[in-house]
Design a protein around this motif. Structure first.
Motif, PDB file in Angstrom:
ATOM      1  N   LEU A 130       0.827  -1.198   0.000  1.00  0.00           N
ATOM      2  CA  LEU A 130       0.000   0.000   0.000  1.00  0.00           C
ATOM      3  C   LEU A 130       0.870   1.261   0.000  1.00  0.00           C
ATOM      4  O   LEU A 130       0.547   2.252  -0.669  1.00  0.00           O
ATOM      5  CB  LEU A 130      -0.930   0.003   1.217  1.00  0.00           C
ATOM      6  CG  LEU A 130      -2.103  -0.989   1.145  1.00  0.00           C
ATOM      7  CD1 LEU A 130      -2.680  -1.226   2.535  1.00  0.00           C
ATOM      8  CD2 LEU A 130      -3.184  -0.455   0.206  1.00  0.00           C
ATOM      9  N   ARG A 171      -6.483   0.217  -4.300  1.00  0.00           N
ATOM     10  CA  ARG A 171      -7.819  -0.329  -4.046  1.00  0.00           C
ATOM     11  C   ARG A 171      -7.773  -1.851  -3.932  1.00  0.00           C
ATOM     12  O   ARG A 171      -8.478  -2.437  -3.104  1.00  0.00           O
ATOM     13  CB  ARG A 171      -8.780   0.086  -5.165  1.00  0.00           C
ATOM     14  CG  ARG A 171      -9.121   1.569  -5.165  1.00  0.00           C
ATOM     15  CD  ARG A 171     -10.304   1.847  -6.080  1.00  0.00           C
ATOM     16  NE  ARG A 171     -10.027   1.468  -7.462  1.00  0.00           N
ATOM     17  CZ  ARG A 171      -9.502   2.267  -8.365  1.00  0.00           C
ATOM     18  NH1 ARG A 171      -9.191   3.520  -8.033  1.00  0.00           N
ATOM     19  NH2 ARG A 171      -9.280   1.857  -9.608  1.00  0.00           N
ATOM     20  N   ASN A 201      -6.223  -2.813  -0.524  1.00  0.00           N
ATOM     21  CA  ASN A 201      -7.178  -2.466   0.521  1.00  0.00           C
ATOM     22  C   ASN A 201      -8.295  -3.507   0.578  1.00  0.00           C
ATOM     23  O   ASN A 201      -8.670  -3.989   1.656  1.00  0.00           O
ATOM     24  CB  ASN A 201      -7.762  -1.077   0.257  1.00  0.00           C
ATOM     25  CG  ASN A 201      -8.796  -0.670   1.295  1.00  0.00           C
ATOM     26  OD1 ASN A 201      -8.479  -0.470   2.463  1.00  0.00           O
ATOM     27  ND2 ASN A 201     -10.047  -0.553   0.869  1.00  0.00           N
ATOM     28  N   GLY A 243      -9.338   2.649  10.478  1.00  0.00           N
ATOM     29  CA  GLY A 243      -8.998   3.229   9.180  1.00  0.00           C
ATOM     30  C   GLY A 243      -9.827   4.453   8.888  1.00  0.00           C
ATOM     31  O   GLY A 243      -9.308   5.488   8.425  1.00  0.00           O
ATOM     32  N   THR A 303     -12.185   1.662   4.404  1.00  0.00           N
ATOM     33  CA  THR A 303     -10.743   1.840   4.270  1.00  0.00           C
ATOM     34  C   THR A 303     -10.086   1.151   5.444  1.00  0.00           C
ATOM     35  O   THR A 303     -10.374   1.473   6.596  1.00  0.00           O
ATOM     36  CB  THR A 303     -10.348   3.329   4.256  1.00  0.00           C
ATOM     37  OG1 THR A 303     -10.983   3.982   3.165  1.00  0.00           O
ATOM     38  CG2 THR A 303      -8.845   3.493   4.130  1.00  0.00           C
ATOM     39  N   CYS A 304      -9.218   0.173   5.173  1.00  0.00           N
ATOM     40  CA  CYS A 304      -8.561  -0.527   6.271  1.00  0.00           C
ATOM     41  C   CYS A 304      -7.499   0.377   6.894  1.00  0.00           C
ATOM     42  O   CYS A 304      -7.037   1.341   6.278  1.00  0.00           O
ATOM     43  CB  CYS A 304      -7.950  -1.838   5.785  1.00  0.00           C
ATOM     44  SG  CYS A 304      -6.545  -1.660   4.646  1.00  0.00           S
ATOM     45  N   ALA A 340      -4.230   0.924   4.921  1.00  0.00           N
ATOM     46  CA  ALA A 340      -4.402   1.823   3.781  1.00  0.00           C
ATOM     47  C   ALA A 340      -4.406   3.274   4.231  1.00  0.00           C
ATOM     48  O   ALA A 340      -3.791   4.144   3.607  1.00  0.00           O
ATOM     49  CB  ALA A 340      -5.695   1.492   3.038  1.00  0.00           C
TER      50      ALA A 340
END
Length: 220
Positions: free
Chosen positions: A66, A79, A82, A102, A123-124, A127
């Protein structure tokens, strides 16, 4: 690393960062409840194994990719990784943990004027951290080490409060994890895509057991 980047990195890795990390144990609370982690020695073994078998081969390795996607401006790769990380969260609590943290970090970056408005909640945490590192100009090698150290520090704090361990024992435990953190970072950087693995059935079971555990202090 220059002083400005170092200060930015210290802020990102700080336990005072308002993203809610202190409220999660990532299954560690169940390991303590079951007696698998019951003293400083068993805590050191448990955390070192998790660094080697989970953080090095998946969380850290995905975070490294990432970071590269952010550096290269590769939105498709960003993306993709993620989505893969989110798909790897195989319990409701582990998924909620990374999505909540996130989102909180992405919202914080927005409010600090370091990122555009948050487009979605999915969104993790790795990320969002990668986006923060890119926005703040932090070197990637140091960013990876800081991410792993932050994870270890939070886990040690859980042990200090819940085993319980004394404050000095907690700091001794954190210091003892330095080689494991360095090894995990080196492996995460070196692993090719086809060797990445999120296979950790024991951790998955602990997390799922935590969902029905009586008297929980943590959200995961």
């Amino acid at each position: 690393m220059n002083a400005r980047a170092l200060l930015h990195l210290l802020q990102l890795a700080s336990p005072a960062l308002p993203v809610g990390g202190y409220s999660y144990s990532g299954g560690l609370e169940t390991a303590i409840e079951l007696g698998r982690v019951r003293c400083a020695d068993t805590a050191a073994h448990y955390l070192a194994r998790q660094l080697a078998d989970v953080l090095a081969t998946w969380d850290g390795a995905v975070y490294w990719r990432l970071l590269g996607a952010c550096r290269d401006g590769d939105d498709a790769a960003f993306r993709q990784w993620n989505a893969r990380y989110l798909a790897s969260r195989d319990s409701a609590e582990l998924r909620a943990e990374t999505v909540q943290m996130g989102f909180s970090l992405a919202r914080l970056l927005e409010e600090l004027g370091l990122a555009p408005p948050v487009a979605a909640r999915e969104t993790c945490l790795p990320a969002a951290l990668a986006q923060a590192v890119q926005a703040l100009g932090v070197p990637h090698d140091e960013a990876l080490l800081a991410m792993l150290f932050s994870w270890a520090e939070n886990a040690v704090l859980v042990c200090v409060k819940s085993v319980p361990l004394g404050q000095v024992a907690g700091q001794r435990l954190l210091l003892s994890l330095r080689p494991a953190i360095e090894d995990a970072a080196a492996r995460a950087r070196a692993l090719p895509d086809e060797e990445l693995s999120s296979w950790a059935p024991g951790l998955s079971w602990l997390s799922m057991a935590h969902e029905v555990q009586h008297g929980r202090l943590y959200r995961s």
